[in-house]
Design a protein around this motif. Structure first.
Motif, short mmCIF file in Angstrom:
data_model
loop_
_atom_site.label_atom_id
_atom_site.label_comp_id
_atom_site.label_asym_id
_atom_site.label_seq_id
_atom_site.Cartn_x
_atom_site.Cartn_y
_atom_site.Cartn_z
N LEU A 99 48.87 26.41 28.45
CA LEU A 99 48.05 26.10 27.58
C LEU A 99 46.51 27.03 27.57
CD1 LEU A 99 48.49 22.42 26.41
CD2 LEU A 99 48.98 24.53 24.84
N HIS A 100 46.11 26.89 28.79
CA HIS A 100 44.93 27.41 29.22
C HIS A 100 45.18 28.90 29.22
CE1 HIS A 100 42.25 24.25 31.40
NE2 HIS A 100 42.86 23.74 30.51
N GLU A 101 46.26 29.50 29.90
CA GLU A 101 46.42 31.05 29.74
C GLU A 101 46.34 31.29 28.32
OE1 GLU A 101 49.47 34.44 31.29
OE2 GLU A 101 49.92 32.31 31.41
N LEU A 102 47.02 30.71 27.28
CA LEU A 102 47.02 30.92 26.07
C LEU A 102 45.62 31.08 25.30
CD1 LEU A 102 48.96 31.71 23.68
CD2 LEU A 102 49.12 29.24 23.30
N LEU A 103 44.90 29.94 25.69
CA LEU A 103 43.35 30.02 25.36
C LEU A 103 42.77 31.15 25.76
CD1 LEU A 103 42.30 26.23 25.89
CD2 LEU A 103 42.14 27.68 23.59
N ARG A 104 43.11 31.78 26.99
CA ARG A 104 42.11 32.95 27.29
C ARG A 104 42.47 33.89 26.47
NH1 ARG A 104 40.38 34.60 32.83
NH2 ARG A 104 40.74 37.08 32.71
N HIS A 105 43.85 34.13 26.07
CA HIS A 105 44.15 35.32 25.35
C HIS A 105 43.66 35.05 23.87
CE1 HIS A 105 46.61 37.08 28.34
NE2 HIS A 105 47.82 36.22 28.28
N LEU A 106 43.62 33.83 23.48
CA LEU A 106 43.09 33.75 22.13
C LEU A 106 41.55 34.19 21.70
CD1 LEU A 106 45.22 30.42 21.20
CD2 LEU A 106 45.42 32.53 20.05
N ARG A 107 40.91 33.65 23.02
CA ARG A 107 39.46 33.64 22.95
C ARG A 107 39.09 35.01 22.90
NH1 ARG A 107 36.03 29.79 23.04
NH2 ARG A 107 36.79 27.53 23.67
N GLU A 108 39.78 36.10 23.78
CA GLU A 108 39.84 37.27 23.93
C GLU A 108 40.08 38.23 22.54
OE1 GLU A 108 41.70 41.34 26.04
OE2 GLU A 108 41.84 39.45 27.06
N ALA A 109 40.91 37.48 21.95
CA ALA A 109 41.54 37.98 20.58
C ALA A 109 40.41 37.63 19.60
CB ALA A 109 42.74 37.57 20.14
N ARG A 110 39.77 36.47 19.44
CA ARG A 110 38.69 36.15 18.53
C ARG A 110 37.46 37.10 18.74
NH1 ARG A 110 36.02 35.70 15.09
NH2 ARG A 110 35.30 34.01 13.84
N GLY A 111 37.35 37.45 19.91
CA GLY A 111 36.18 38.29 19.99
C GLY A 111 36.48 39.81 19.41
N LEU A 112 37.91 40.14 19.08
CA LEU A 112 38.07 41.47 18.59
C LEU A 112 38.12 41.31 17.17
CD1 LEU A 112 40.37 42.52 21.53
CD2 LEU A 112 38.07 43.39 20.97
N ALA A 113 38.49 40.34 16.52
CA ALA A 113 39.01 40.16 15.12
C ALA A 113 37.78 39.43 14.38
CB ALA A 113 40.17 39.13 15.04
N ASP A 114 37.81 39.97 13.01
CA ASP A 114 36.91 39.30 12.11
C ASP A 114 37.70 38.85 10.63
OD1 ASP A 114 37.43 41.86 10.71
OD2 ASP A 114 35.32 42.58 11.39
N GLY A 115 36.93 38.59 9.84
CA GLY A 115 37.65 38.00 8.48
C GLY A 115 38.41 37.13 8.65
N ASP A 116 39.58 36.99 7.76
CA ASP A 116 40.74 36.17 7.77
C ASP A 116 41.43 35.82 9.02
OD1 ASP A 116 40.10 35.54 5.19
OD2 ASP A 116 41.82 36.68 4.25
N LEU A 117 41.59 36.94 9.80
CA LEU A 117 42.25 36.92 11.03
C LEU A 117 41.50 35.98 11.95
CD1 LEU A 117 44.80 37.53 12.94
CD2 LEU A 117 43.71 39.86 13.31
N GLY A 118 40.27 36.42 11.97
CA GLY A 118 39.16 35.83 12.93
C GLY A 118 39.18 34.41 12.75
N GLU A 119 39.29 33.94 11.39
CA GLU A 119 39.15 32.47 11.06
C GLU A 119 40.43 31.80 11.55
OE1 GLU A 119 38.46 31.88 6.88
OE2 GLU A 119 36.53 32.75 6.87
#
Length: 278
Positions: A99-119
């Protein structure tokens, strides 16, 4: 809310879970065998490794490439295996690590996305944090892989949006491949097998290396700036030097060699291997 410091191992706040919970066999990675749930012979009473500074010369390379992503200290704060249900705590450890590794990836992805994908990524982060906050028994009962499968399409969508028309080498068998100087910019290397691959001087800027196996891969002179979803154990498992260009926020592994510019001067090449989607 967990921040990036919570997703990094802090052995000073852990009860030595990674030195007790997992099993390992005598091999090139471990100098001796240890059954699951049994403390390593190097574990001290203060829950610290007695040979941490000498792990590689003592044949414990496997320890140096392991990262709990902060799961050790987080779980130790909820339960002490030395004074309670150790079986449950040990079983919860890999669940929380995932779960922690997944959170690391999700946080990185959130910094690269916007709009509906970011939400959608924000929602996925919130749900993953809720699961990561569960107690040991609840973590053991949790279907972590189902949650990973549910959020993985979001990570793939971000990767594809950022990489554009970059080459697809997902799941490719590139074991020992001669990729010296290769142009792998914006390539998908998700799940690729790069064990022992020669990536000296290769350009990996913007490549997605989720789950790529880089054990023994040569990265001297390689450019890894802006690589997507890289985690520290991948670098630790590889070979590099002072000429390897790392993404922001990553430390150079201590065992990497000194720089040798002569080793990174060959022209670029193509992979010469067939890619396999996974």
């Amino acid at each position: 809310m967990l921040d990036l410091t919570d997703l990094r191992a802090d052995c000073s706040r852990c009860t030595g879970l990674c030195c007790v919970a997992p099993a390992f066999a005598r091999s090139a990675d471990f100098a001796f065998a240890k059954p699951a749930g049994t403390p390593c012979g190097h574990l001290q009473e203060d829950a610290r490794c007695g040979v941490h500074a000498e792990l590689r010369p003592r044949g414990m390379v496997g320890c140096t490439v392991f990262d709990c992503f902060g799961a050790g200290q987080a779980l130790s704060a909820r339960a002490d295996w030395r004074a309670g249900d150790s079986v449950t705590v040990f079983a919860a450890f890999p669940q929380l690590r995932t779960l922690h590794e997944l959170l690391r990836h999700l946080r990185e992805a959130r910094g690269l996305a916007d709009g509906d994908l970011g939400e959608d990524l924000g929602t996925a982060i919130g749900r993953t944090e809720e699961l990561a906050a569960l107690g040991p028994a609840e973590l053991v009962a949790l279907d972590v892989e189902a949650h990973r499968r549910a959020v993985n399409p979001l990570l793939v969508a971000v990767s594809e949006a950022v990489r554009g028309d970059g080459p697809d080498h997902r799941g490719a068998d590139l074991i020992g491949a001669r990729l010296r100087g290769a142009d792998l910019r914006r390539a998908s290397l998700r799940g690729a097998l790069l064990l022992g691959a020669d990536l000296r001087g290769a350009d990996l800027r913007g490549a997605d290396v989720t789950g790529a196996d880089l054990r023994g891969a040569r990265l001297e002179g390689a450019d890894l700036r802006d690589v997507l979803f890289l985690v520290p154990p991948q670098l630790t498992a590889a070979r590099g030097d002072g000429t390897t260009r790392l993404p922001s926020g990553f430390d150079r592994p201590q065992h990497w060699t000194a720089s040798d510019p002569a080793r990174t001067s060959r022209p670029r090449s193509r992979t010469g291997r067939r890619s396999h989607r996974r």
